[in-house]
Design an enzyme around this catalytic site. Structure first.
Site, PDB file in Angstrom:
ATOM      1  N   ASP A  39      39.229  35.768  45.939  1.00 42.25           N
ATOM      2  CA  ASP A  39      40.423  36.320  46.571  1.00 42.25           C
ATOM      3  C   ASP A  39      40.012  37.408  47.568  1.00 42.25           C
ATOM      4  O   ASP A  39      39.118  38.213  47.299  1.00 42.25           O
ATOM      5  CB  ASP A  39      41.365  36.909  45.509  1.00 42.25           C
ATOM      6  CG  ASP A  39      42.766  37.152  46.059  1.00 42.25           C
ATOM      7  OD1 ASP A  39      43.684  36.409  45.676  1.00 42.25           O
ATOM      8  OD2 ASP A  39      42.940  38.079  46.883  1.00 42.25           O
ATOM      9  N   ASN A  97      51.771  31.880  40.351  1.00 43.45           N
ATOM     10  CA  ASN A  97      53.099  32.296  40.778  1.00 43.45           C
ATOM     11  C   ASN A  97      53.839  31.114  41.392  1.00 43.45           C
ATOM     12  O   ASN A  97      53.250  30.331  42.143  1.00 43.45           O
ATOM     13  CB  ASN A  97      53.003  33.435  41.794  1.00 43.45           C
ATOM     14  CG  ASN A  97      52.512  34.724  41.173  1.00 43.45           C
ATOM     15  OD1 ASN A  97      52.923  35.080  40.080  1.00 43.45           O
ATOM     16  ND2 ASN A  97      51.601  35.418  41.859  1.00 43.45           N
ATOM     17  N   VAL A 106      51.633  32.494  49.162  1.00 43.92           N
ATOM     18  CA  VAL A 106      51.014  31.372  49.890  1.00 43.92           C
ATOM     19  C   VAL A 106      51.581  30.066  49.329  1.00 43.92           C
ATOM     20  O   VAL A 106      51.445  29.796  48.128  1.00 43.92           O
ATOM     21  CB  VAL A 106      49.481  31.401  49.752  1.00 43.92           C
ATOM     22  CG1 VAL A 106      48.863  30.229  50.508  1.00 43.92           C
ATOM     23  CG2 VAL A 106      48.916  32.727  50.252  1.00 43.92           C
ATOM     24  N   HIS A 110      48.053  27.717  43.832  1.00 43.80           N
ATOM     25  CA  HIS A 110      46.794  28.390  43.511  1.00 43.80           C
ATOM     26  C   HIS A 110      46.902  29.014  42.142  1.00 43.80           C
ATOM     27  O   HIS A 110      47.936  29.575  41.790  1.00 43.80           O
ATOM     28  CB  HIS A 110      46.411  29.450  44.556  1.00 43.80           C
ATOM     29  CG  HIS A 110      47.531  30.356  44.955  1.00 43.80           C
ATOM     30  ND1 HIS A 110      48.569  29.944  45.762  1.00 43.80           N
ATOM     31  CD2 HIS A 110      47.785  31.652  44.665  1.00 43.80           C
ATOM     32  CE1 HIS A 110      49.411  30.938  45.936  1.00 43.80           C
ATOM     33  NE2 HIS A 110      48.963  32.001  45.272  1.00 43.80           N
ATOM     34  N   HIS A 112      45.227  31.923  39.926  1.00 45.56           N
ATOM     35  CA  HIS A 112      44.382  33.119  39.950  1.00 45.56           C
ATOM     36  C   HIS A 112      43.580  33.163  38.653  1.00 45.56           C
ATOM     37  O   HIS A 112      44.132  32.946  37.572  1.00 45.56           O
ATOM     38  CB  HIS A 112      45.229  34.393  39.987  1.00 45.56           C
ATOM     39  CG  HIS A 112      46.101  34.554  41.187  1.00 45.56           C
ATOM     40  ND1 HIS A 112      45.792  35.401  42.237  1.00 45.56           N
ATOM     41  CD2 HIS A 112      47.299  33.998  41.504  1.00 45.56           C
ATOM     42  CE1 HIS A 112      46.767  35.364  43.133  1.00 45.56           C
ATOM     43  NE2 HIS A 112      47.694  34.527  42.709  1.00 45.56           N
TER      44      HIS A 112
END
Ligand code: 5GP
Length: 126
Positions: A39, A97, A106, A110, A112
């Protein structure tokens, strides 16, 4: 700005550009289903993002529309990345998220991976 996860996939999103090689990234792992990279604004000593290669806006989109092979490959890639980074023994946290209230920024799925220090209890802050 948080995105609307119900909108169609946007080919101009930043992770689509990373997948096309138009924007550099610090790659940790890549296979036919997934790309993992550091990240740009880490929130823990280790903060890695894992994204599927397919065009999916969010976990919702992915879990509804991706093939079993894509889902299996992606889930295995997340586990592989954490394992290879030595995160299993000390522990790590996964986060994906989805949409406005989660503050997804975004619009390409994705996950994390956070690790590298005691992360404390999970917090849900407004
Ligand atoms: P979200 O809030 O959508 O769950 O998380 C988006 C993440 O993408 C953030 O942690 C942010 O730092 C990261 N990010 C945004 N732009 C870039 C970029 O160009 N390169 C990398 N490596 N990470 C990015």
């Amino acid at each position: 700005m948080a995105i609307d996860a119900t909108l169609p996939y946007d080919d101009d999103n930043i992770f689509a550009k990373i997948l096309r090689g138009e924007i550099p990234n610090k790659t940790v792992y890549e296979d036919e289903h997934a790309l993992a990279f550091h990240d740009i604004n880490p929130q823990a000593p280790q903060h890695i993002l894992v994204i599927p290669k397919g065009k999916y806006v969010s976990w919702d989109d992915f879990s509804a529309k991706a093939s079993d092979a894509e889902i299996g490959g992606f889930v295995r890639a997340v586990g592989h990345v954490a394992r290879e980074a030595g995160m299993v023994e000390p522990g790590y946290r996964l986060l994906a998220n989805v949409g406005h209230d989660s503050h997804q920024e975004v619009p390409h799925l994705h996950v994390h991976i956070f690790s590298g220090k005691p992360l404390g209890p999970m917090l849900v802050r407004g």
